[in-house]
Each structure stands twice: as C-alpha cells, then as structure tokens.
Write a protein that holds these residues in place. Structure first.
Motif, PDB file in Angstrom:
ATOM      1  N   VAL A 223       0.857  -1.186   0.000  1.00 45.29           N
ATOM      2  CA  VAL A 223       0.000   0.000   0.000  1.00 45.29           C
ATOM      3  C   VAL A 223       0.890   1.232   0.000  1.00 45.29           C
ATOM      4  N   ASN A 224       0.610   2.170  -0.905  1.00 45.19           N
ATOM      5  CA  ASN A 224       1.392   3.395  -0.965  1.00 45.19           C
ATOM      6  C   ASN A 224       1.300   4.148   0.357  1.00 45.19           C
ATOM      7  N   ALA A 225       2.442   4.712   0.790  1.00 43.28           N
ATOM      8  CA  ALA A 225       2.489   5.395   2.076  1.00 43.28           C
ATOM      9  C   ALA A 225       3.152   6.761   2.009  1.00 43.28           C
ATOM     10  N   GLY A 226       3.675   7.152   0.870  1.00 44.73           N
ATOM     11  CA  GLY A 226       4.299   8.457   0.731  1.00 44.73           C
ATOM     12  C   GLY A 226       4.731   8.700  -0.695  1.00 44.73           C
ATOM     13  N   THR A 227       4.603   9.939  -1.157  1.00 43.18           N
ATOM     14  CA  THR A 227       4.946  10.274  -2.542  1.00 43.18           C
ATOM     15  C   THR A 227       5.556  11.666  -2.606  1.00 43.18           C
ATOM     16  N   ILE A 228       6.634  11.798  -3.379  1.00 45.89           N
ATOM     17  CA  ILE A 228       7.150  13.108  -3.792  1.00 45.89           C
ATOM     18  C   ILE A 228       7.015  13.158  -5.301  1.00 45.89           C
ATOM     19  N   ALA A 229       6.235  14.090  -5.807  1.00 45.77           N
ATOM     20  CA  ALA A 229       5.946  14.165  -7.238  1.00 45.77           C
ATOM     21  C   ALA A 229       6.512  15.448  -7.832  1.00 45.77           C
ATOM     22  N   PHE A 230       6.930  15.362  -9.091  1.00 45.97           N
ATOM     23  CA  PHE A 230       7.533  16.473  -9.820  1.00 45.97           C
ATOM     24  C   PHE A 230       6.597  16.829 -10.975  1.00 45.97           C
ATOM     25  N   LYS A 231       6.113  18.057 -10.999  1.00 42.02           N
ATOM     26  CA  LYS A 231       5.027  18.435 -11.902  1.00 42.02           C
ATOM     27  C   LYS A 231       5.398  19.669 -12.712  1.00 42.02           C
ATOM     28  N   ALA A 232       5.138  19.636 -14.018  1.00 43.57           N
ATOM     29  CA  ALA A 232       5.310  20.809 -14.873  1.00 43.57           C
ATOM     30  C   ALA A 232       4.126  21.745 -14.671  1.00 43.57           C
ATOM     31  N   VAL A 233       4.412  22.994 -14.324  1.00 43.74           N
ATOM     32  CA  VAL A 233       3.340  23.963 -14.078  1.00 43.74           C
ATOM     33  C   VAL A 233       3.755  25.307 -14.650  1.00 43.74           C
ATOM     34  N   GLY A 234       2.976  25.816 -15.586  1.00 45.18           N
ATOM     35  CA  GLY A 234       3.290  27.114 -16.182  1.00 45.18           C
ATOM     36  C   GLY A 234       3.379  27.008 -17.689  1.00 45.18           C
ATOM     37  N   THR A 235       4.059  27.976 -18.297  1.00 47.05           N
ATOM     38  CA  THR A 235       4.196  28.042 -19.750  1.00 47.05           C
ATOM     39  C   THR A 235       5.365  27.194 -20.201  1.00 47.05           C
ATOM     40  N   ILE A 236       5.093  26.175 -21.019  1.00 47.19           N
ATOM     41  CA  ILE A 236       6.129  25.283 -21.530  1.00 47.19           C
ATOM     42  C   ILE A 236       6.595  25.808 -22.885  1.00 47.19           C
ATOM     43  N   GLY A 237       7.889  25.915 -23.077  1.00 47.66           N
ATOM     44  CA  GLY A 237       8.420  26.397 -24.354  1.00 47.66           C
ATOM     45  C   GLY A 237       9.856  25.973 -24.518  1.00 47.66           C
ATOM     46  N   SER A 238      10.489  26.450 -25.563  1.00 53.64           N
ATOM     47  CA  SER A 238      11.881  26.110 -25.838  1.00 53.64           C
ATOM     48  C   SER A 238      12.766  26.476 -24.652  1.00 53.64           C
ATOM     49  N   SER A 239      13.524  25.518 -24.152  1.00 48.54           N
ATOM     50  CA  SER A 239      14.439  25.661 -23.016  1.00 48.54           C
ATOM     51  C   SER A 239      13.723  26.105 -21.739  1.00 48.54           C
TER      52      SER A 239
ATOM     53  N   THR B 214      -3.308   9.210   4.965  1.00 46.27           N
ATOM     54  CA  THR B 214      -4.061   9.340   6.202  1.00 46.27           C
ATOM     55  C   THR B 214      -4.094   8.029   6.987  1.00 46.27           C
ATOM     56  N   ASP B 215      -4.308   8.153   8.298  1.00 45.87           N
ATOM     57  CA  ASP B 215      -4.454   6.997   9.183  1.00 45.87           C
ATOM     58  C   ASP B 215      -5.909   6.557   9.136  1.00 45.87           C
ATOM     59  N   ALA B 216      -6.279   5.904   8.047  1.00 45.03           N
ATOM     60  CA  ALA B 216      -7.657   5.478   7.819  1.00 45.03           C
ATOM     61  C   ALA B 216      -7.619   4.211   6.976  1.00 45.03           C
ATOM     62  N   ALA B 217      -8.752   3.566   6.827  1.00 44.93           N
ATOM     63  CA  ALA B 217      -8.854   2.359   6.007  1.00 44.93           C
ATOM     64  C   ALA B 217      -9.913   2.580   4.930  1.00 44.93           C
ATOM     65  N   PRO B 218      -9.525   2.766   3.667  1.00 44.50           N
ATOM     66  CA  PRO B 218      -8.127   2.771   3.207  1.00 44.50           C
ATOM     67  C   PRO B 218      -7.467   4.141   3.418  1.00 44.50           C
ATOM     68  N   SER B 219      -6.138   4.132   3.463  1.00 45.31           N
ATOM     69  CA  SER B 219      -5.398   5.389   3.548  1.00 45.31           C
ATOM     70  C   SER B 219      -5.663   6.225   2.301  1.00 45.31           C
TER      71      SER B 219
END
Length: 218
Positions: A162-178, A190-195
């Motif tokens: 069961v997944n218990a922690g995540t660090i995610a990398f996200k593109a946010v904003g204007t995407i363009g050359s370089s 969370t401490d729940a069922a299911p988390s």
C-alpha cells in the motif's frame, strides 16, 4: 570441460550478409523463446526474442533488443541495452494527471536491505534522473500539469503493498523552448482504512512553500 582464463564461443548466430553502402546494416538472427498460457478460454502464444541491432556511423554501434509478442502480433520492445551500457526499460502506461502508482518496470528484491548506488568518478557524480515526453513516440512536448516523475514508498499490509508516501515532480506554467517550469508536491497518507493520498506540501515555481495543514514548531 575445465574452466580456463579464456573463453571461446559455443555458438554464433550470425547474419553472414556484409553491410554495404546501399544496405548499411544487417540485423542479427533472433533467439526466440516461446511459451503458451491459458486465458480461461483458449491457449495463447507468448514469444520473447533477443536481437542485435547495429547502427551505422563513423564508429558503428549496436543495441541489444529484448522484444515481446502475443499470438504472433507485431513485436514490442520492453527493454534495450546499448554497447555504451545504457539500459532502457519501456512501460506504456506513463504517469499522467495524478501521482499514482503506474506499475513497476524495474524491481529489486532482497531479504535484506536493498539499495541502488549511482557512483560518480573522475569529477562526476551520480544522478537519479526522470524524463518525460508525450505522444506514442515520446517526441511530443509536455504540457502544464503533466507529472514528470515521482518517488513513492509503500508498506505491506498483510495482503498487498500500500502506498504510504509520494514526492511528485510536476510541470506547471508556460512550456516552451528551453523552458519547463515546475513544482514539487509532497503527499502523505491518512491513518484510515483505506489510507487516502493527501497533499501536504507544495514547493512552487516561485520557490514558495505552500503547506496544506498547520505548521507546528517543535
């Protein structure tokens, strides 16, 4: 026979046609491994094959391809190994609009602690490097809100991981050359069922830290 300090080829599968200026490369014969499996209604044929794919250049190179087919369909290439030592593992289901588990294309298993080492030498250092492009061929530009990669941890609950922690990398904003602006998202469960995966902290493209809950000083 007794082992010695040198070895000889026990077998060679060779394309005996030499490359020419008109036919600049000749792919090796394949080694094919075939099995069958029952799908609750009929027998299905599964093939794995290995082939050596040369590439024409001033100094030619080659790639070892591990290819797969179901019931004689066109081969897919889940894994390649280049003569430069680069291993590529392909999974068709890429991380999309949420940082969730998309399978495990590479697995390390051990009864003791498992670590991956990225060693650098001669002025270099190790990298753990995520990359993403869109499109079937991986040549289409990413768009804002695309996840570029994630680090996840999981614990065994007695029946499954069961997944218990995540660090995610996200593109946010204007995407363009370089230009690919980004943010980091830290998720706890969370401490729940299911988390429930819950966003705890965002480090945005302006380097601002946005906490989802209260900040407590210890």
């Amino acid at each position: 026979t007794a082992l010695t300090t040198t070895s000889t080829d026990a077998a060679i599968l060779q394309n005996t046609t030499a490359a020419t200026g008109a036919a600049t490369l000749q792919i090796s014969p394949r080694i094919r491994l075939r099995g069958t499996a029952w799908d609750t209604a009929a027998s299905q044929t599964l093939d794995w094959a290995i082939e050596n794919l040369p590439a024409t250049a001033a100094t030619p190179t080659s790639t070892l391809k591990f290819i797969h087919s179901l019931n004689g369909a066109a081969y897919t290439t889940p894994m390649t190994l280049t003569d430069a030592g680069t291993v590529s593992v392909l999974r068709s289901a890429l991380i999309g609009t949420s940082p969730v588990d998309n399978g495990t294309p590479l697995s390390l298993r051990s009864s003791s602690s498992v670590s991956a080492y990225f060693d650098g030498f001669n002025g270099t250092y190790g990298n753990f490097y995520f990359r993403r492009a869109n499109g079937a061929s991986g040549t289409t530009t990413v768009v804002t809100n695309d996840y570029l990669g994630a680090i996840q941890v999981a614990g065994y609950d007695g029946a499954s991981y069961v997944n218990a922690g995540t660090i995610a990398f996200k593109a946010v904003g204007t995407i363009g050359s370089s230009r690919v602006p980004s943010q980091l998202e830290f998720y706890t469960y969370t401490d729940a069922a299911p988390s429930v995966q819950t966003l705890a902290l965002t480090l945005d493209k302006t380097q601002a830290a946005l906490f989802a809950g209260k900040v407590t000083q210890y």
